[in-house]
Design a protein around this motif. Structure first.
Motif, PDB file in Angstrom:
ATOM      1  N   ASP A 224       0.782  -1.124  -0.027  1.00  0.00           N
ATOM      2  CA  ASP A 224       0.080   0.089  -0.051  1.00  0.00           C
ATOM      3  C   ASP A 224       1.056   1.354   0.070  1.00  0.00           C
ATOM      4  OD1 ASP A 224       0.870  -0.487   2.579  1.00  0.00           O
ATOM      5  OD2 ASP A 224      -0.714   0.410   3.653  1.00  0.00           O
ATOM      6  N   LYS A 225       2.123   0.992   0.298  1.00  0.00           N
ATOM      7  CA  LYS A 225       3.149   2.046  -0.308  1.00  0.00           C
ATOM      8  C   LYS A 225       4.077   2.215  -1.168  1.00  0.00           C
ATOM      9  CE  LYS A 225       2.833   3.144   4.896  1.00  0.00           C
ATOM     10  NZ  LYS A 225       3.481   3.421   6.131  1.00  0.00           N
ATOM     11  N   VAL A 226       3.640   1.607  -2.288  1.00  0.00           N
ATOM     12  CA  VAL A 226       4.297   1.373  -3.508  1.00  0.00           C
ATOM     13  C   VAL A 226       3.671   2.472  -4.530  1.00  0.00           C
ATOM     14  CG1 VAL A 226       4.918   0.118  -5.352  1.00  0.00           C
ATOM     15  CG2 VAL A 226       5.120  -0.906  -3.059  1.00  0.00           C
ATOM     16  N   PHE A 227       4.470   3.241  -5.165  1.00  0.00           N
ATOM     17  CA  PHE A 227       4.063   3.929  -6.265  1.00  0.00           C
ATOM     18  C   PHE A 227       4.767   3.997  -7.499  1.00  0.00           C
ATOM     19  CE2 PHE A 227       2.573   6.122  -2.445  1.00  0.00           C
ATOM     20  CZ  PHE A 227       1.295   6.899  -2.759  1.00  0.00           C
ATOM     21  N   GLN A 228       4.233   3.602  -8.626  1.00  0.00           N
ATOM     22  CA  GLN A 228       4.676   3.479  -9.948  1.00  0.00           C
ATOM     23  C   GLN A 228       4.384   4.811 -10.722  1.00  0.00           C
ATOM     24  OE1 GLN A 228       3.035  -0.529 -10.804  1.00  0.00           O
ATOM     25  NE2 GLN A 228       4.748  -1.533 -10.441  1.00  0.00           N
ATOM     26  N   LEU A 229       5.252   5.382 -11.124  1.00  0.00           N
ATOM     27  CA  LEU A 229       5.033   6.920 -11.795  1.00  0.00           C
ATOM     28  C   LEU A 229       5.601   6.885 -12.735  1.00  0.00           C
ATOM     29  CD1 LEU A 229       6.169   9.148  -8.646  1.00  0.00           C
ATOM     30  CD2 LEU A 229       4.048   8.245  -8.958  1.00  0.00           C
ATOM     31  N   GLY A 230       4.903   7.404 -13.691  1.00  0.00           N
ATOM     32  CA  GLY A 230       5.096   7.671 -15.149  1.00  0.00           C
ATOM     33  C   GLY A 230       4.886   6.559 -16.276  1.00  0.00           C
ATOM     34  N   ILE A 231       3.967   5.527 -15.833  1.00  0.00           N
ATOM     35  CA  ILE A 231       3.687   4.628 -16.728  1.00  0.00           C
ATOM     36  C   ILE A 231       3.030   5.068 -18.040  1.00  0.00           C
ATOM     37  CG2 ILE A 231       2.538   2.285 -16.821  1.00  0.00           C
ATOM     38  CD1 ILE A 231       4.695   2.533 -14.740  1.00  0.00           C
ATOM     39  N   ARG A 232       3.524   4.520 -19.036  1.00  0.00           N
ATOM     40  CA  ARG A 232       2.828   4.539 -20.489  1.00  0.00           C
ATOM     41  C   ARG A 232       3.384   3.779 -21.474  1.00  0.00           C
ATOM     42  NH1 ARG A 232       7.757   7.741 -19.800  1.00  0.00           N
ATOM     43  NH2 ARG A 232       8.926   7.709 -21.556  1.00  0.00           N
ATOM     44  N   GLY A 233       2.731   3.880 -22.682  1.00  0.00           N
ATOM     45  CA  GLY A 233       3.260   3.071 -23.891  1.00  0.00           C
ATOM     46  C   GLY A 233       2.352   2.177 -24.278  1.00  0.00           C
ATOM     47  N   THR A 234       2.625   1.388 -25.403  1.00  0.00           N
ATOM     48  CA  THR A 234       1.695   0.329 -26.019  1.00  0.00           C
ATOM     49  C   THR A 234       1.948  -0.999 -25.111  1.00  0.00           C
ATOM     50  OG1 THR A 234       3.496  -0.239 -27.508  1.00  0.00           O
ATOM     51  CG2 THR A 234       1.603   1.470 -28.072  1.00  0.00           C
ATOM     52  N   LEU A 235       1.043  -1.735 -25.335  1.00  0.00           N
ATOM     53  CA  LEU A 235       1.119  -3.241 -24.558  1.00  0.00           C
ATOM     54  C   LEU A 235       0.876  -4.389 -25.365  1.00  0.00           C
ATOM     55  CD1 LEU A 235      -1.049  -1.846 -21.594  1.00  0.00           C
ATOM     56  CD2 LEU A 235       1.387  -2.095 -21.565  1.00  0.00           C
ATOM     57  N   ASN A 236       1.248  -5.466 -24.877  1.00  0.00           N
ATOM     58  CA  ASN A 236       0.877  -6.546 -25.720  1.00  0.00           C
ATOM     59  C   ASN A 236      -0.752  -7.025 -25.432  1.00  0.00           C
ATOM     60  OD1 ASN A 236       3.163  -7.584 -27.107  1.00  0.00           O
ATOM     61  ND2 ASN A 236       4.019  -8.596 -24.908  1.00  0.00           N
ATOM     62  N   HIS A 237      -1.041  -6.551 -24.357  1.00  0.00           N
ATOM     63  CA  HIS A 237      -2.642  -7.012 -23.995  1.00  0.00           C
ATOM     64  C   HIS A 237      -3.116  -6.084 -22.896  1.00  0.00           C
ATOM     65  CE1 HIS A 237      -1.783 -11.009 -25.417  1.00  0.00           C
ATOM     66  NE2 HIS A 237      -0.677 -11.082 -24.715  1.00  0.00           N
ATOM     67  N   PRO A 238      -4.399  -5.939 -22.741  1.00  0.00           N
ATOM     68  CA  PRO A 238      -4.937  -4.819 -21.644  1.00  0.00           C
ATOM     69  C   PRO A 238      -4.570  -5.574 -20.380  1.00  0.00           C
ATOM     70  CG  PRO A 238      -6.677  -6.105 -22.762  1.00  0.00           C
ATOM     71  CD  PRO A 238      -5.256  -6.372 -23.560  1.00  0.00           C
ATOM     72  N   GLY A 239      -4.745  -4.566 -19.381  1.00  0.00           N
ATOM     73  CA  GLY A 239      -4.657  -5.099 -18.037  1.00  0.00           C
ATOM     74  C   GLY A 239      -3.481  -4.740 -17.314  1.00  0.00           C
ATOM     75  N   ASP A 240      -2.352  -4.134 -17.982  1.00  0.00           N
ATOM     76  CA  ASP A 240      -0.873  -3.832 -17.349  1.00  0.00           C
ATOM     77  C   ASP A 240      -0.886  -3.261 -16.088  1.00  0.00           C
ATOM     78  OD1 ASP A 240       1.684  -4.575 -17.712  1.00  0.00           O
ATOM     79  OD2 ASP A 240       2.280  -2.450 -18.249  1.00  0.00           O
ATOM     80  N   VAL A 241      -1.746  -2.045 -16.128  1.00  0.00           N
ATOM     81  CA  VAL A 241      -2.139  -1.281 -15.006  1.00  0.00           C
ATOM     82  C   VAL A 241      -2.924  -1.924 -13.738  1.00  0.00           C
ATOM     83  CG1 VAL A 241      -3.086   0.855 -13.845  1.00  0.00           C
ATOM     84  CG2 VAL A 241      -1.580   0.891 -16.133  1.00  0.00           C
ATOM     85  N   GLU A 242      -3.809  -2.546 -14.393  1.00  0.00           N
ATOM     86  CA  GLU A 242      -4.973  -3.320 -13.488  1.00  0.00           C
ATOM     87  C   GLU A 242      -3.988  -4.572 -12.711  1.00  0.00           C
ATOM     88  OE1 GLU A 242      -5.353  -2.521 -16.519  1.00  0.00           O
ATOM     89  OE2 GLU A 242      -7.273  -1.180 -16.398  1.00  0.00           O
TER      90      GLU A 242
END
Length: 321
Positions: A175-193
């Motif tokens: 709950d104290k992990v921050f991923q900043l700046g995520i972007r770009g194309t993907l192989n499949h949906p759901g990367d952020v999820e």
């Protein structure tokens, strides 16, 4: 040897081969530069094994004083450069063992390591060491990719899986992990999820721009508080126009100026370690990426120096009560 070695003492090109010509040992060192030249967990371009020395070479262009934070980062932390961990290029698990052992030795002595990668797989080994000393830690990850992919070519350990493995091993305060700046194309949906399902906070490039730096910084600081915090910086957080020398570049990122402004706003956290990964010198003909990486490391050290100042001031106040 006198330190800091400014150009009026010795020319920049007369180098010892260490970061900003730091010594390899000093009494009461609180910060250490460590090369982690492992890159054979990369999925596309390789060459980050050459980054530690390229970054050290680029650091010769830096001066010892940090004018924004008003500190001498490497002098105030009595910083050292212990050279490179002798990794095994074709064996990630034995390389992990060596990296973890080196980082564990430093952390047990109260020294904050700054690791020079290497690909992003190396972070898992450092987080294993941190768990032994501090327990699970908070994490700020600057990156264009979440690196929470479970497997690639049926391999569980590669540079895109460091943080899902870290969560599985209980190395992170999710709950104290921050991923900043995520972007770009993907192989499949759901990367952020996938990261959200792990309990991580994901703030994409678009969201970071829309919300603004100040709002994001407030959330990060409020959430992490005084928990031990590790920073992992993938150079592909920066737009490839400003950092072309990387393995998986993603357009639409931040400028070097925006990146430094963001990082310099993160003072006041309890930093126990840093790494900077995915610099590929073969794709960096003008040393633009290596110089940015060296500057970011200078900023990491400044954050540690600021924390040391605060700690010393607190001890002084207590001693007068």
């Amino acid at each position: 040897m006198q330190y800091p070695l400014t150009p009026d003492i010795q020319p920049e090109f007369c180098t010892t081969g260490s970061f900003m010509r730091l010594p390899s040992s000093r009494e009461q060192a609180r910060l250490a530069i460590v090369g982690l030249p492992f890159d054979t967990a990369a999925s596309f371009r390789v060459g980050a094994r050459f980054a530690p020395q390229a970054i050290r070479q680029a650091s010769m262009l830096l001066f010892p004083y940090h004018p924004v934070h008003k500190v001498y980062p490497f002098e105030q932390t009595r910083a050292i450069d212990i050279g490179d961990v002798s990794i095994i290029p074709h064996n990630i698990h034995r390389s992990y063992e060596r990296i973890t052992a080196a980082m564990l030795d430093l952390m047990r002595k109260g020294i904050v390591p700054i690791g020079l990668g290497g690909d992003h797989s190396i972070t898992l080994a450092t987080l294993r060491a941190a768990k032994e000393v501090y327990g699970p830690v908070a994490l700020i990850q600057f990156d264009s990719h979440t690196d929470t992919w479970d497997s690639y070519y049926d391999e569980k350990y590669w540079h895109g899986s460091a943080f899902i493995r870290a969560q599985e091993e209980g190395l992170l305060l999710s709950d104290k992990v921050f991923q900043l700046g995520i972007r770009g194309t993907l192989n499949h949906p759901g990367d952020v999820e996938a990261s959200l399902e792990l309990g991580f906070h994901v703030i994409t490039t678009q969201q970071l721009r829309q919300r603004g730096i100040e709002d994001v910084i407030r959330q990060v600081k409020r959430t992490i508080g005084d928990s031990p915090c590790f920073v992992s910086f993938d150079i592909d957080f920066v737009d490839p126009a400003f950092a072309p020398g990387t393995g998986t570049p993603e357009v639409g990122g931040f400028t070097s100026s925006e990146t430094l402004e963001l990082l310099r706003s993160f003072g006041g956290l309890n930093y126990i370690g840093f790494d900077l990964v995915e610099v590929l010198p073969p794709y960096d003909p003008a040393q633009t990426t290596s110089l940015l990486a060296a500057t970011l490391i200078h900023d990491f050290a400044a954050l540690v120096a600021l924390g040391s100042q605060t700690e010393e001031a607190g001890q002084t106040r207590i001693s007068h009560i």
